[in-house]
Design a protein around this motif. Structure first.
Motif, PDB file in Angstrom:
ATOM      1  N   LEU A 106      71.035 -30.427 -16.861  1.00 42.27           N
ATOM      2  CA  LEU A 106      71.055 -29.625 -15.636  1.00 42.27           C
ATOM      3  C   LEU A 106      69.833 -28.729 -15.517  1.00 42.27           C
ATOM      4  N   HIS A 107      69.300 -28.246 -16.636  1.00 46.46           N
ATOM      5  CA  HIS A 107      68.118 -27.379 -16.554  1.00 46.46           C
ATOM      6  C   HIS A 107      66.923 -28.141 -15.980  1.00 46.46           C
ATOM      7  N   SER A 108      66.824 -29.444 -16.281  1.00 42.23           N
ATOM      8  CA  SER A 108      65.729 -30.253 -15.727  1.00 42.23           C
ATOM      9  C   SER A 108      65.920 -30.473 -14.231  1.00 42.23           C
ATOM     10  N   VAL A 109      67.172 -30.594 -13.800  1.00 41.28           N
ATOM     11  CA  VAL A 109      67.470 -30.770 -12.374  1.00 41.28           C
ATOM     12  C   VAL A 109      67.061 -29.513 -11.604  1.00 41.28           C
ATOM     13  N   ILE A 110      67.370 -28.343 -12.168  1.00 39.95           N
ATOM     14  CA  ILE A 110      66.969 -27.086 -11.523  1.00 39.95           C
ATOM     15  C   ILE A 110      65.449 -26.986 -11.462  1.00 39.95           C
ATOM     16  N   GLU A 111      64.785 -27.418 -12.508  1.00 38.17           N
ATOM     17  CA  GLU A 111      63.323 -27.413 -12.514  1.00 38.17           C
ATOM     18  C   GLU A 111      62.774 -28.300 -11.404  1.00 38.17           C
ATOM     19  N   ASP A 112      63.371 -29.463 -11.213  1.00 34.63           N
ATOM     20  CA  ASP A 112      62.942 -30.366 -10.132  1.00 34.63           C
ATOM     21  C   ASP A 112      63.178 -29.724  -8.768  1.00 34.63           C
ATOM     22  N   ASP A 113      64.306 -29.017  -8.605  1.00 37.47           N
ATOM     23  CA  ASP A 113      64.590 -28.330  -7.342  1.00 37.47           C
ATOM     24  C   ASP A 113      63.503 -27.305  -7.025  1.00 37.47           C
ATOM     25  N   LEU A 114      63.080 -26.549  -8.031  1.00 33.34           N
ATOM     26  CA  LEU A 114      62.032 -25.543  -7.833  1.00 33.34           C
ATOM     27  C   LEU A 114      60.715 -26.199  -7.429  1.00 33.34           C
ATOM     28  N   VAL A 115      60.382 -27.300  -8.093  1.00 33.60           N
ATOM     29  CA  VAL A 115      59.136 -28.004  -7.770  1.00 33.60           C
ATOM     30  C   VAL A 115      59.168 -28.526  -6.337  1.00 33.60           C
ATOM     31  N   GLN A 116      60.307 -29.094  -5.920  1.00 36.87           N
ATOM     32  CA  GLN A 116      60.431 -29.610  -4.554  1.00 36.87           C
ATOM     33  C   GLN A 116      60.319 -28.500  -3.526  1.00 36.87           C
ATOM     34  N   GLN A 117      60.916 -27.349  -3.811  1.00 37.24           N
ATOM     35  CA  GLN A 117      60.848 -26.237  -2.868  1.00 37.24           C
ATOM     36  C   GLN A 117      59.421 -25.718  -2.745  1.00 37.24           C
ATOM     37  N   VAL A 118      58.733 -25.577  -3.857  1.00 28.87           N
ATOM     38  CA  VAL A 118      57.345 -25.128  -3.822  1.00 28.87           C
ATOM     39  C   VAL A 118      56.490 -26.124  -3.045  1.00 28.87           C
ATOM     40  N   SER A 119      56.683 -27.407  -3.309  1.00 28.00           N
ATOM     41  CA  SER A 119      55.914 -28.445  -2.612  1.00 28.00           C
ATOM     42  C   SER A 119      56.161 -28.390  -1.102  1.00 28.00           C
ATOM     43  N   HIS A 120      57.415 -28.197  -0.706  1.00 27.91           N
ATOM     44  CA  HIS A 120      57.741 -28.113   0.725  1.00 27.91           C
ATOM     45  C   HIS A 120      57.081 -26.900   1.371  1.00 27.91           C
ATOM     46  N   ASN A 121      57.068 -25.782   0.690  1.00 29.05           N
ATOM     47  CA  ASN A 121      56.468 -24.571   1.255  1.00 29.05           C
ATOM     48  C   ASN A 121      54.943 -24.634   1.270  1.00 29.05           C
ATOM     49  N   LEU A 122      54.360 -25.386   0.356  1.00 32.55           N
ATOM     50  CA  LEU A 122      52.922 -25.646   0.431  1.00 32.55           C
ATOM     51  C   LEU A 122      52.610 -26.452   1.690  1.00 32.55           C
ATOM     52  N   ASP A 123      53.409 -27.478   1.949  1.00 25.97           N
ATOM     53  CA  ASP A 123      53.212 -28.303   3.148  1.00 25.97           C
ATOM     54  C   ASP A 123      53.443 -27.494   4.421  1.00 25.97           C
ATOM     55  N   ALA A 124      54.388 -26.544   4.379  1.00 23.03           N
ATOM     56  CA  ALA A 124      54.707 -25.739   5.565  1.00 23.03           C
ATOM     57  C   ALA A 124      53.716 -24.600   5.779  1.00 23.03           C
ATOM     58  N   GLY A 125      52.842 -24.346   4.814  1.00 19.85           N
ATOM     59  CA  GLY A 125      51.853 -23.277   4.958  1.00 19.85           C
ATOM     60  C   GLY A 125      52.376 -21.898   4.621  1.00 19.85           C
ATOM     61  N   VAL A 126      53.586 -21.805   4.096  1.00 20.16           N
ATOM     62  CA  VAL A 126      54.128 -20.508   3.692  1.00 20.16           C
ATOM     63  C   VAL A 126      53.393 -19.979   2.472  1.00 20.16           C
ATOM     64  N   ILE A 127      53.032 -20.890   1.577  1.00 28.05           N
ATOM     65  CA  ILE A 127      52.253 -20.536   0.389  1.00 28.05           C
ATOM     66  C   ILE A 127      51.028 -21.427   0.321  1.00 28.05           C
ATOM     67  N   VAL A 128      50.021 -20.980  -0.429  1.00 28.28           N
ATOM     68  CA  VAL A 128      48.791 -21.755  -0.591  1.00 28.28           C
ATOM     69  C   VAL A 128      48.422 -21.802  -2.066  1.00 28.28           C
ATOM     70  N   ARG A 129      47.828 -22.914  -2.444  1.00 27.61           N
ATOM     71  CA  ARG A 129      47.416 -23.091  -3.832  1.00 27.61           C
ATOM     72  C   ARG A 129      46.187 -22.230  -4.129  1.00 27.61           C
ATOM     73  N   THR A 130      46.174 -21.601  -5.295  1.00 29.24           N
ATOM     74  CA  THR A 130      45.000 -20.840  -5.734  1.00 29.24           C
ATOM     75  C   THR A 130      44.327 -21.621  -6.856  1.00 29.24           C
ATOM     76  N   ASP A 131      43.367 -21.002  -7.501  1.00 27.61           N
ATOM     77  CA  ASP A 131      42.708 -21.661  -8.628  1.00 27.61           C
ATOM     78  C   ASP A 131      43.722 -21.951  -9.725  1.00 27.61           C
ATOM     79  N   GLY A 132      43.667 -23.148 -10.289  1.00 26.13           N
ATOM     80  CA  GLY A 132      44.615 -23.502 -11.329  1.00 26.13           C
ATOM     81  C   GLY A 132      45.956 -23.921 -10.745  1.00 26.13           C
TER      82      GLY A 132
END
Length: 270
Positions: free
Chosen positions: A220-246
């Protein structure tokens, strides 16, 4: 003197309302604070304009905090959720009591895990009910002296949807993933109340047991990790957050406005 006493009376009323665990009394207390702010400025200046400006300051303060501090923060794009020890009783004294309540509802504890985002330390205790194919979590977030907790119930369907019932006390700081459905259960007084609300939530979406997907309790801990990655990826696409160096991200100006709207929603909802 009568004007001064009126403002003091409103503030005392607001404080009294905040001592009750009732959302409507809390709202009344918040309205009393706004009225006191408006009247204070109006009585001092004799101008309604200054009264409205004083009231508006309550909604501008969060923007200053977001732009001045939050926008400078950096968060990891990939959060590693791994096993960790639970917080001490001094930090979260109710953990064992809530754990017993969840286990009495038919769930088995599977792991203690966590991750860290900048100054905020996240802890989750994971549970699973094999019969209902239902995941439960007790979450604790700690940022220096500020600590809050919440519980969640998660059902995952065979076609990739995630349905979550939670008593998370604030508006979310990022947009939900497209395949995620959220059921807010702020008024739940017990874990059993959350279970009833979640079952009604599933029924509204036509999700029956045969449509749900079983999870590996040990993973289950890996599933939660995947959920976090998907949410971050979606918000990057939506422009809510932006990637910085690294491998990090920060909030964009659009994201700052999104956060401010979320804070104002909380202020109006309290």
């Amino acid at each position: 003197m009568s004007k001064f006493l009126l403002i003091i009376g409103l503030l005392i009323f607001a404080y009294a309302c905040r001592t009750f665990h009732n959302r409507y009394l809390n709202k009344a207390g918040w309205v009393a604070v706004l009225v006191a702010s408006y009247l204070g400025a109006y009585f001092l200046t004799g101008s309604h304009v200054w009264g409205w400006l004083a009231l508006a300051l309550w909604f501008l303060f969060p923007w200053v905090e977001i732009v001045g501090r939050v926008r400078k923060l950096r968060f990891p794009i990939h959060s590693h959720v791994k096993h960790r020890f639970p917080p001490s009783r001094e930090v979260f004294p109710d953990l064992d009591e809530i754990t017993n309540e969840v286990e009495e509802a038919g769930f088995s504890k599977t792991d203690d895990a966590g991750w860290k985002w900048d100054e905020t330390d996240h802890f989750v205790r994971l549970f699973y009910n094999e019969e209902k194919k239902l995941q439960a979590t007790i979450s604790v977030a700690q940022q220096e002296a500020f600590i809050f907790s919440h519980a969640s119930l998660t059902t995952r369907t065979a076609d990739g949807e995630t349905l979550v019932t939670t008593n998370y006390p604030f508006s979310f700081t990022m947009k939900l993933s497209p395949r995620q459905r959220m059921n807010r259960c702020d008024d739940a007084e017990t874990f059993e109340d959350m279970l009833v609300s979640h079952e009604a939530f599933l029924a509204r979406h036509g999700v029956t047991t045969d449509k749900t997907e079983a999870q590996d309790p040990e993973n289950l801990h890996s599933v939660i990790e995947d959920d976090l990655v998907q949410q971050v990826s979606h918000n990057l696409d939506a422009g809510v957050i932006v990637r910085t160096d690294g491998e990090q991200f920060r909030y964009s100006w659009r994201g700052c406005f999104f956060l401010w709207c979320q804070v104002v929603k909380d202020m109006l909802r309290v």
